[in-house]
Design an enzyme around this catalytic site. Structure first.
Site, PDB file in Angstrom:
ATOM      1  N   ASN A 199       0.886  -1.163   0.000  1.00 43.08           N
ATOM      2  CA  ASN A 199       0.000   0.000   0.000  1.00 43.08           C
ATOM      3  C   ASN A 199       0.927   1.217   0.000  1.00 43.08           C
ATOM      4  O   ASN A 199       1.484   1.579   1.028  1.00 43.08           O
ATOM      5  CB  ASN A 199      -0.875  -0.043   1.255  1.00 43.08           C
ATOM      6  CG  ASN A 199      -1.832   1.130   1.324  1.00 43.08           C
ATOM      7  OD1 ASN A 199      -1.782   2.041   0.490  1.00 43.08           O
ATOM      8  ND2 ASN A 199      -2.693   1.129   2.323  1.00 43.08           N
ATOM      9  N   ARG A 245      -2.708  -2.181  -3.347  1.00 43.35           N
ATOM     10  CA  ARG A 245      -3.924  -1.399  -3.105  1.00 43.35           C
ATOM     11  C   ARG A 245      -3.890  -0.209  -4.056  1.00 43.35           C
ATOM     12  O   ARG A 245      -2.919   0.542  -4.083  1.00 43.35           O
ATOM     13  CB  ARG A 245      -3.955  -0.917  -1.669  1.00 43.35           C
ATOM     14  CG  ARG A 245      -5.133  -0.037  -1.431  1.00 43.35           C
ATOM     15  CD  ARG A 245      -5.130   0.567  -0.068  1.00 43.35           C
ATOM     16  NE  ARG A 245      -6.319   1.399   0.056  1.00 43.35           N
ATOM     17  CZ  ARG A 245      -6.369   2.495   0.791  1.00 43.35           C
ATOM     18  NH1 ARG A 245      -5.313   2.897   1.461  1.00 43.35           N
ATOM     19  NH2 ARG A 245      -7.465   3.195   0.845  1.00 43.35           N
ATOM     20  N   HIS A 287     -13.201   2.780   0.364  1.00 40.98           N
ATOM     21  CA  HIS A 287     -13.201   1.759   1.429  1.00 40.98           C
ATOM     22  C   HIS A 287     -13.854   0.460   0.937  1.00 40.98           C
ATOM     23  O   HIS A 287     -14.321  -0.341   1.747  1.00 40.98           O
ATOM     24  CB  HIS A 287     -13.996   2.210   2.682  1.00 40.98           C
ATOM     25  CG  HIS A 287     -13.356   3.312   3.471  1.00 40.98           C
ATOM     26  ND1 HIS A 287     -14.098   4.308   4.074  1.00 40.98           N
ATOM     27  CD2 HIS A 287     -12.070   3.570   3.771  1.00 40.98           C
ATOM     28  CE1 HIS A 287     -13.280   5.133   4.706  1.00 40.98           C
ATOM     29  NE2 HIS A 287     -12.046   4.717   4.537  1.00 40.98           N
ATOM     30  N   LEU A 302     -15.799   3.078  10.326  1.00 46.11           N
ATOM     31  CA  LEU A 302     -15.565   4.327  11.054  1.00 46.11           C
ATOM     32  C   LEU A 302     -14.128   4.384  11.545  1.00 46.11           C
ATOM     33  O   LEU A 302     -13.763   3.730  12.520  1.00 46.11           O
ATOM     34  CB  LEU A 302     -16.531   4.419  12.259  1.00 46.11           C
ATOM     35  CG  LEU A 302     -18.015   4.148  11.971  1.00 46.11           C
ATOM     36  CD1 LEU A 302     -18.822   4.206  13.263  1.00 46.11           C
ATOM     37  CD2 LEU A 302     -18.553   5.161  10.959  1.00 46.11           C
ATOM     38  N   ARG A 352     -12.258  15.765   7.988  1.00 43.12           N
ATOM     39  CA  ARG A 352     -13.066  16.075   6.793  1.00 43.12           C
ATOM     40  C   ARG A 352     -14.511  16.358   7.195  1.00 43.12           C
ATOM     41  O   ARG A 352     -15.051  15.689   8.070  1.00 43.12           O
ATOM     42  CB  ARG A 352     -13.046  14.903   5.812  1.00 43.12           C
ATOM     43  CG  ARG A 352     -11.731  14.733   5.101  1.00 43.12           C
ATOM     44  CD  ARG A 352     -11.728  13.495   4.221  1.00 43.12           C
ATOM     45  NE  ARG A 352     -10.681  12.574   4.627  1.00 43.12           N
ATOM     46  CZ  ARG A 352     -10.628  11.289   4.304  1.00 43.12           C
ATOM     47  NH1 ARG A 352     -11.563  10.755   3.552  1.00 43.12           N
ATOM     48  NH2 ARG A 352      -9.653  10.539   4.730  1.00 43.12           N
ATOM     49  N   ASN A 402     -13.671  -0.314  18.193  1.00 37.88           N
ATOM     50  CA  ASN A 402     -13.144  -0.088  19.549  1.00 37.88           C
ATOM     51  C   ASN A 402     -13.955   0.831  20.445  1.00 37.88           C
ATOM     52  O   ASN A 402     -13.624   0.971  21.611  1.00 37.88           O
ATOM     53  CB  ASN A 402     -11.724   0.483  19.451  1.00 37.88           C
ATOM     54  CG  ASN A 402     -10.770  -0.483  18.797  1.00 37.88           C
ATOM     55  OD1 ASN A 402     -10.659  -1.617  19.221  1.00 37.88           O
ATOM     56  ND2 ASN A 402     -10.109  -0.047  17.742  1.00 37.88           N
ATOM     57  N   GLU A 448      -8.199  -5.236   5.436  1.00 41.88           N
ATOM     58  CA  GLU A 448      -8.117  -4.995   3.994  1.00 41.88           C
ATOM     59  C   GLU A 448      -6.931  -5.739   3.379  1.00 41.88           C
ATOM     60  O   GLU A 448      -7.026  -6.265   2.272  1.00 41.88           O
ATOM     61  CB  GLU A 448      -8.022  -3.495   3.731  1.00 41.88           C
ATOM     62  CG  GLU A 448      -9.324  -2.790   4.100  1.00 41.88           C
ATOM     63  CD  GLU A 448      -9.178  -1.309   4.323  1.00 41.88           C
ATOM     64  OE1 GLU A 448      -9.305  -0.560   3.356  1.00 41.88           O
ATOM     65  OE2 GLU A 448      -8.930  -0.890   5.477  1.00 41.88           O
TER      66      GLU A 448
END
Ligand code: ADP
Length: 402
Positions: free
Chosen positions: A7, A90, A179, A208, A240, A334, A385
């Site tokens: 990645n 990725r 995502h 999230l 963001r 979490n 991922e």
């Protein structure tokens, strides 16, 4: 078979070496500050945990160094670079062209290049990683896994903006979503956890983290998602804004003379949880501040949860029902506080969280936190991922050698 997953960011390489098909992680690490006077490489493997501080002038040098580190010392995860059977990359933006994972060839590289204008910050370093890996391992199959691919099943009513059609037809301006690898992974895991076929499920996946997005998934296919042409739309994120009235941008440009760059910085770097709280973009810190009575932090959490709840309601309508609501990502996995506050008030829609189970859900494992009798299940599913990229790469690499 050993598979390397890469990645590549503009000044970093994140990597994991897998043994497939078991999906055991043999090594993982991060190269940082590529191109700066002093770089850093951290690697964890059975041979030990290493930190190197040395200049890493470019991605090519970084990747060669990573491979050297994986072949050195007792218990090294690789005997030589030739043991790497395939490399999975990725890639952030696959545009409309890539609807699934592909073996990379010159034509694929050209097509990814065409998408650079859609993801000017992400696709160039991803391409750089592909080129470098091809030059270091010229005979090893390279595979591209796209963040946007999973969402290519969205129908036009979900991906079109109500702008003149020429902007879509000639300019490719539409919702793409991101995502995708995470939404695909956790939805498949959730179906398995539930012991049901994904072909018969209506799911909402909430990823999230610092970046955040939700997807509505019907029969294993994404039918809508909150991120759009760029990863700026939708939920409140770390820095963001997510959804804002586009008129605000016109207003700020006209009345305050804000430039394009200033607006970009405002929306991407100064908004979201950071902008609302004025203190932090980090959820752990905000939860602490709010518990200590900081009103702005409390308000930031409230806006964050409300936006998610609103989209869950919207996507239940889009799906016409819901079998399971799934939480993932650093926050989703979490934070019992966020899960509880997102689900508050959804009981009437058949989504009931068990507050006790939610509070004691073991970190890092899949679990069901729904209340007894809840119409929809509420699940926590850790995302991975890299593992999905390794699985896709393994599948294509073995198919191509058959
Ligand atoms: P990224 O999008 O950068 O991959 P992550 O998925 O790692 O982000 O998520 C980072 C977010 O997860 C941060 O806001 C962090 O505070 C939050 N987070 C991590 N652990 C916890 C926790 N125990 N409680 C609340 N938030 C947490």
């Amino acid at each position: 078979m050993k598979i390397l997953v890469l990645n590549c960011g503009s000044s970093s390489i994140k990597y994991q070496l897998f043994r497939m098909p078991e999906a055991d992680v043999l090594a993982r690490g991060l190269v940082q500050r590529i191109g700066e006077p002093m770089g850093q490489i951290d690697q964890q493997s059975p041979a030990g945990n290493f930190r190197l501080s040395e200049p890493v002038p470019d991605h090519g040098v970084g990747l060669k160094r990573v491979i050297e580190m994986m072949t050195e010392g007792d218990g090294a995860p690789l005997r030589s670079v030739d043991e790497i059977a395939a490399v999975g990359h990725r890639v952030v933006h696959g545009g409309e062209r890539f609807t699934q994972t592909v073996l990379i060839d010159d034509e694929v590289i050209a097509a990814v290049e065409e998408n650079v204008e859609l993801a000017p910050l992400h696709n160039p370093p991803n391409l750089q990683g592909i080129r470098v890996a091809r030059s270091v391992m010229p005979h090893t199959p390279q595979v591209g896994v796209f963040d946007t691919a999973f969402h290519q099943t969205m129908p036009p009513r979900a991906y079109l903006y109500a702008l003149p059609m020429s902007l879509y037809r000639e300019g490719r301006i539409r919702r793409y979503g991101f995502h995708g690898t995470s939404h695909r992974y956790v939805s498949a895991r959730a179906a398995e956890y539930m012991g049901r076929s994904i072909e018969h499920l209506k799911l909402i996946t909430c990823h999230l983290g610092n970046g955040a997005s939700i997807a509505a998934i019907e029969n294993g296919q994404s039918i809508d998602t909150t991120m759009g042409l760029t990863p700026l739309e939708g939920l409140v994120m770390g820095t963001r804004s997510g959804d804002v009235d586009p008129g605000i941008l016109l207003y700020l440009a006209r009345s305050r003379g804000l430039s394009i760059d200033a607006l970009d910085k405002l929306l991407n770097k100064q908004s979201g949880l950071l902008g609302l709280s004025g203190k932090s973009n980090d959820m752990r810190e905000l939860e602490k501040l709010a518990a200590d009575g900081d009103q702005d932090a409390g308000l930031a959490l409230d806006v964050f949860c409300y936006r998610i709840r609103k989209y869950i309601g919207a996507y239940m309508a889009a799906l016409g029902g819901l079998d399971a609501l799934i939480f993932t990502g650093g926050i989703g996995e979490n934070s019992p506080y966020i899960r509880e506050h997102v689900c508050k008030g959804l009981d009437g829609l058949g989504v009931c969280l068990d507050v006790g189970l939610n509070a004691t859900a073991p970190r890092g494992s899949e679990c069901d936190v729904s209340a007894y009798g809840s119409r929809s299940r509420v699940l926590v599913v850790p995302t991975d991922e890299e593992k999905l990229i390794a699985m896709d790469t393994y599948a294509l690499a073995t198919a191509s050698t058959k």
